[in-house]
Design a protein around this motif. Structure first.
Motif, PDB file in Angstrom:
ATOM      1  N   ARG A  48       0.739  -1.201   0.192  1.00 64.61           N
ATOM      2  CA  ARG A  48       0.007   0.104   0.121  1.00 64.61           C
ATOM      3  C   ARG A  48       0.856   1.338  -0.052  1.00 64.61           C
ATOM      4  O   ARG A  48       0.525   2.222  -0.608  1.00 64.61           O
ATOM      5  N   ARG A  51       2.688   1.587  -3.428  1.00 60.62           N
ATOM      6  CA  ARG A  51       1.790   2.160  -4.486  1.00 60.62           C
ATOM      7  C   ARG A  51       1.603   3.566  -4.078  1.00 60.62           C
ATOM      8  O   ARG A  51       1.378   4.504  -5.014  1.00 60.62           O
ATOM      9  N   TYR A 166      -3.971  14.417  11.743  1.00 58.19           N
ATOM     10  CA  TYR A 166      -4.388  13.419  11.125  1.00 58.19           C
ATOM     11  C   TYR A 166      -3.478  12.190  11.080  1.00 58.19           C
ATOM     12  O   TYR A 166      -3.785  11.156  11.405  1.00 58.19           O
ATOM     13  N   VAL A 182      -0.355  10.801   0.722  1.00 62.86           N
ATOM     14  CA  VAL A 182      -1.690  10.625   0.299  1.00 62.86           C
ATOM     15  C   VAL A 182      -2.205  12.112   0.564  1.00 62.86           C
ATOM     16  O   VAL A 182      -3.062  13.022  -0.167  1.00 62.86           O
ATOM     17  N   PHE A 186      -3.382  14.843  -2.035  1.00 64.99           N
ATOM     18  CA  PHE A 186      -4.634  15.114  -2.328  1.00 64.99           C
ATOM     19  C   PHE A 186      -5.184  16.271  -1.684  1.00 64.99           C
ATOM     20  O   PHE A 186      -5.967  17.186  -2.011  1.00 64.99           O
ATOM     21  N   ALA A 189      -4.777  19.471  -3.816  1.00 64.97           N
ATOM     22  CA  ALA A 189      -5.854  19.417  -4.747  1.00 64.97           C
ATOM     23  C   ALA A 189      -7.259  19.916  -4.155  1.00 64.97           C
ATOM     24  O   ALA A 189      -8.023  20.780  -4.718  1.00 64.97           O
ATOM     25  N   LEU A 190      -7.495  19.241  -3.040  1.00 64.59           N
ATOM     26  CA  LEU A 190      -8.558  19.694  -2.353  1.00 64.59           C
ATOM     27  C   LEU A 190      -8.739  21.134  -2.096  1.00 64.59           C
ATOM     28  O   LEU A 190      -9.729  21.927  -2.282  1.00 64.59           O
ATOM     29  N   ALA A 193      -9.371  23.332  -4.923  1.00 64.08           N
ATOM     30  CA  ALA A 193     -10.839  23.559  -5.068  1.00 64.08           C
ATOM     31  C   ALA A 193     -11.640  24.135  -4.172  1.00 64.08           C
ATOM     32  O   ALA A 193     -12.493  24.963  -4.564  1.00 64.08           O
ATOM     33  N   LEU A 194     -11.378  24.022  -2.993  1.00 63.60           N
ATOM     34  CA  LEU A 194     -12.176  24.526  -1.821  1.00 63.60           C
ATOM     35  C   LEU A 194     -11.992  26.098  -1.955  1.00 63.60           C
ATOM     36  O   LEU A 194     -12.763  26.878  -1.601  1.00 63.60           O
ATOM     37  N   LEU A 197     -14.008  27.806  -4.860  1.00 62.80           N
ATOM     38  CA  LEU A 197     -15.485  27.768  -4.026  1.00 62.80           C
ATOM     39  C   LEU A 197     -15.841  28.694  -3.159  1.00 62.80           C
ATOM     40  O   LEU A 197     -16.719  29.715  -3.311  1.00 62.80           O
TER      41      LEU A 197
ATOM     42  N   ALA B  92      -7.085  20.521 -11.240  1.00 62.02           N
ATOM     43  CA  ALA B  92      -6.815  19.254 -11.218  1.00 62.02           C
ATOM     44  C   ALA B  92      -8.046  18.677 -11.706  1.00 62.02           C
ATOM     45  O   ALA B  92      -9.103  18.911 -11.501  1.00 62.02           O
ATOM     46  N   VAL B 127     -16.436  22.611  -8.438  1.00 62.13           N
ATOM     47  CA  VAL B 127     -17.087  21.599  -7.776  1.00 62.13           C
ATOM     48  C   VAL B 127     -16.731  20.403  -8.668  1.00 62.13           C
ATOM     49  O   VAL B 127     -16.720  19.170  -7.809  1.00 62.13           O
ATOM     50  N   SER B 129     -13.769  19.555  -9.703  1.00 65.09           N
ATOM     51  CA  SER B 129     -12.601  19.267  -9.330  1.00 65.09           C
ATOM     52  C   SER B 129     -12.663  18.610  -7.633  1.00 65.09           C
ATOM     53  O   SER B 129     -12.049  17.580  -7.453  1.00 65.09           O
ATOM     54  N   LEU B 130     -13.593  19.178  -6.875  1.00 62.46           N
ATOM     55  CA  LEU B 130     -13.859  18.622  -5.667  1.00 62.46           C
ATOM     56  C   LEU B 130     -14.226  17.470  -5.638  1.00 62.46           C
ATOM     57  O   LEU B 130     -13.682  16.642  -5.074  1.00 62.46           O
ATOM     58  N   VAL B 133     -11.515  14.657  -7.124  1.00 64.83           N
ATOM     59  CA  VAL B 133     -10.476  14.566  -6.013  1.00 64.83           C
ATOM     60  C   VAL B 133     -10.978  13.604  -4.955  1.00 64.83           C
ATOM     61  O   VAL B 133     -10.558  12.512  -4.670  1.00 64.83           O
ATOM     62  N   LEU B 134     -11.975  13.824  -4.408  1.00 70.71           N
ATOM     63  CA  LEU B 134     -12.760  12.994  -3.505  1.00 70.71           C
ATOM     64  C   LEU B 134     -13.050  11.478  -4.045  1.00 70.71           C
ATOM     65  O   LEU B 134     -12.850  10.604  -3.397  1.00 70.71           O
ATOM     66  N   THR B 136     -11.441  10.190  -6.380  1.00 70.07           N
ATOM     67  CA  THR B 136     -10.001   9.291  -6.522  1.00 70.07           C
ATOM     68  C   THR B 136      -9.709   8.923  -5.175  1.00 70.07           C
ATOM     69  O   THR B 136      -9.260   7.734  -5.007  1.00 70.07           O
ATOM     70  N   MET B 137      -9.827   9.633  -4.180  1.00 70.31           N
ATOM     71  CA  MET B 137      -9.521   9.294  -2.844  1.00 70.31           C
ATOM     72  C   MET B 137     -10.179   7.928  -2.378  1.00 70.31           C
ATOM     73  O   MET B 137      -9.649   7.202  -1.756  1.00 70.31           O
ATOM     74  N   LEU B 140      -9.126   4.871  -4.240  1.00 65.06           N
ATOM     75  CA  LEU B 140      -7.800   4.379  -3.583  1.00 65.06           C
ATOM     76  C   LEU B 140      -7.751   3.961  -2.113  1.00 65.06           C
ATOM     77  O   LEU B 140      -6.836   3.695  -1.572  1.00 65.06           O
ATOM     78  N   GLY B 141      -9.080   4.260  -1.492  1.00 62.52           N
ATOM     79  CA  GLY B 141      -8.966   3.577  -0.099  1.00 62.52           C
ATOM     80  C   GLY B 141      -8.794   4.704   0.856  1.00 62.52           C
ATOM     81  O   GLY B 141      -8.619   4.282   1.952  1.00 62.52           O
ATOM     82  N   TYR B 142      -8.885   5.886   0.426  1.00 61.01           N
ATOM     83  CA  TYR B 142      -8.695   6.970   1.256  1.00 61.01           C
ATOM     84  C   TYR B 142      -9.748   7.884   1.682  1.00 61.01           C
ATOM     85  O   TYR B 142      -9.629   9.220   1.946  1.00 61.01           O
ATOM     86  N   ASP B 144     -11.340   8.045   4.340  1.00 62.56           N
ATOM     87  CA  ASP B 144     -11.401   8.647   5.992  1.00 62.56           C
ATOM     88  C   ASP B 144     -10.355  10.257   5.780  1.00 62.56           C
ATOM     89  O   ASP B 144     -10.734  10.740   6.610  1.00 62.56           O
ATOM     90  N   LEU B 145      -9.723  10.245   4.714  1.00 58.96           N
ATOM     91  CA  LEU B 145      -8.996  11.624   4.705  1.00 58.96           C
ATOM     92  C   LEU B 145      -9.902  12.589   4.490  1.00 58.96           C
ATOM     93  O   LEU B 145      -9.685  13.895   5.078  1.00 58.96           O
ATOM     94  N   LEU B 149     -11.663  17.786   5.752  1.00 57.02           N
ATOM     95  CA  LEU B 149     -12.393  18.833   4.641  1.00 57.02           C
ATOM     96  C   LEU B 149     -12.807  20.043   5.367  1.00 57.02           C
ATOM     97  O   LEU B 149     -12.583  21.022   4.982  1.00 57.02           O
TER      98      LEU B 149
END
Lengths: 222, 222
Positions: A48, A51, A166, A182, A186, A189-190, A193-194, A197, B92, B127, B129-130, B133-134, B136-137, B140-142, B144-145, B149
């Motif tokens: 993991r 990757r 975190y 990660v 991420f 990028a978040l 975007a935020l 907005l 992104a 929106v 892009s947000l 990105v979410l 994709t997270m 990939l199993g993320y 909980d990241l 937010l």
């Protein structure tokens, strides 16, 4: 578990796992016969992380290996491991500015960093990037934009505290390094975007019409 | 001033100015003879804006033209002009996520935006892009990241207020649009660099050794 099961469990193809083993990115399994080995949860977890370093972080195999070596060395603090990782992560780079611009940028960056008391290394890619962006701003005639730096730095500090809180809550050293890669990428990028907005929302209030916001003339505000 | 002087004043080559005139990105000068025209400060200012849109903002010529048409139309609020500009700025983009991931991402984004009471348009690139990105997270199993937010949105709001306050203080509508493009893009890069620096600094305190920080075990914190 056998190689095939490790592949199913991790979602990483067998050929890729073999490549990681050859490159030393994954520790060997416990050999049970000349052609077979057993793998366990440490391999799943390491896959993991590998990757995340290669795919999400776009680290080179060589840099990923440095991170893993630092991680496996008991003498290195986690801060050091995170530092090695951060050095490998992509950042805006800008090389076009002339010497005058770079000097202004360097002085501006140093003043900011010193005032905030941030611990930093002069050759870190983030310092380079900060200086590079400031130098480009200066070259294009936008030096006065640097007036927002302090407010940005406040926000960056807030975000970094959330980031570190975190990852500090994650269950293992490996997952912390993974979470850092990660979360950093991420998170960038978040945040972008935020910010757009939030800008649109604040702009609607300040510059909007249609009775939705207080319409002000641009010249009228200071 | 003549074309040659406009070029010197603005730093834009004559051939490029002629191209902008042909494309309608720059308004014609006052014709003084069949082969000559006079230009004034409005041309210098517009050239700065065009350069910011194309070079800093990487907008296409067509999008830059839309921005300028909106800017020159007295019926459009500045908020609308800024909106057209923002739609053209790079973000992104992520398209690989499957439907389940996108649904989770859409719901997460909508909850956040509604809770904060941000004014937004569903088809805005930010929106998209947000959500991208979410998604994709999630893939990939993320997922909980996403717990960070809210804190990120707080910071984004802070930054956006500084951004809008900065551009509202600029002297003309054109310089406001220019400031928005330049501030958004340089701001993104500054913020990313500052976040890395703040992370390194906070990490030194939390994860460092060498007597510099409180050494804590990763497992020890929550």
């Amino acid at each position: 578990m056998r190689m095939a099961e490790l592949s199913r469990e991790s979602g990483v193809p067998v050929a890729t796992i073999k490549y990681y083993l050859r490159e030393g990115l994954l520790h060997p399994g416990e050999r049970t016969s000349p052609n077979q080995a057993h793998y366990n949860d440490t391999h799943v977890q390491r896959l993991r992380l590998v990757r995340a370093l290669l795919d999400v972080g776009s680290l080179s195999v060589a840099t990923a290996k440095e991170v893993l070596v630092a991680l496996d060395s008991s003498e290195m603090s986690l801060h050091h491991v995170l530092g090695v990782t951060q050095y490998g992560l992509p950042l805006a780079n800008t090389e076009q500015a002339d010497e005058e611009a770079r000097e202004w940028a360097r002085a501006t960056a140093e003043r900011l960093l010193d005032e905030r008391g941030w611990v930093y290394e002069e050759d870190s890619p983030a310092v380079d990037s900060l200086i590079g962006v400031l130098a480009t701003m200066y070259t294009l005639g936008y030096a006065d934009l640097a007036s927002v730096l302090d407010r940005y730095a406040d926000s960056a500090e807030n975000i970094a505290e959330a980031d570190v809180r975190y990852i500090a809550g994650l269950p293992s050293t490996e997952s912390i390094v993974e979470g850092m890669v990660v979360g950093t990428l991420f998170g960038d990028a978040l945040l972008v975007a935020l910010r757009r907005l939030a800008q649109a929302s604040v702009s609607a209030t300040v510059f909007g019409s249609d009775g939705e916001g207080e319409e002000i003339s641009p010249r009228g505000s200071a």
